[in-house]
Design a protein around this motif. Sequence first.
Motif, PDB file in Angstrom:
ATOM      1  N   ASP A  35       0.818  -1.217   0.000  1.00 15.36           N
ATOM      2  CA  ASP A  35       0.000   0.000   0.000  1.00 15.36           C
ATOM      3  C   ASP A  35       0.852   1.268   0.000  1.00 15.36           C
ATOM      4  N   PRO A 118      -8.103   3.302   4.441  1.00 17.36           N
ATOM      5  CA  PRO A 118      -7.501   4.011   3.294  1.00 17.36           C
ATOM      6  C   PRO A 118      -7.118   5.456   3.632  1.00 17.36           C
ATOM      7  N   GLN A 122      -3.351   6.969   3.421  1.00 17.82           N
ATOM      8  CA  GLN A 122      -3.066   8.190   2.658  1.00 17.82           C
ATOM      9  C   GLN A 122      -2.329   9.206   3.519  1.00 17.82           C
TER      10      GLN A 122
END
Length: 133
Positions: A35, A118, A122
């Motif tokens: 990720d 998520p 980020q």
Amino acid sequence: MIILYDGVCLLCNRFVQFVVQRTSPSDCRLAPLQDFPTLAARQDSVWVCTSAGEWLSESDAVLYIVRHLRGWRWVQVGRVVPKSWRDAIYRYVARHRYGWFGQSDICLYPEAGRMLTPEEIQKLRHQQIGSLA
């Protein structure tokens, strides 16, 4: 603590499952290194963000994680081994982990409540993580 691990490495996934069984969800959050594209070249290392916001990798990361596991604090005796030796052993295992333990075609995820969202991923990508690459 936040642990970033190789999501396709079966050894790494077994270690993450081991950690999940011995910590509470509030003590340990997880995300696969896949990720974090900026860390693509460093997929052979586990990364830990400590409660103080410090990033650790390789043997320091493993020892930090183990120090927080119920019943496994005794492993801290490994700190007496010089860091250069510990990291050399870590890198040797990391180089051979796919051959010895296998790898998955997809990232394996432990229980959902442990994974970074998520939004959190980020945020991490834009914080200190860029300086680690």
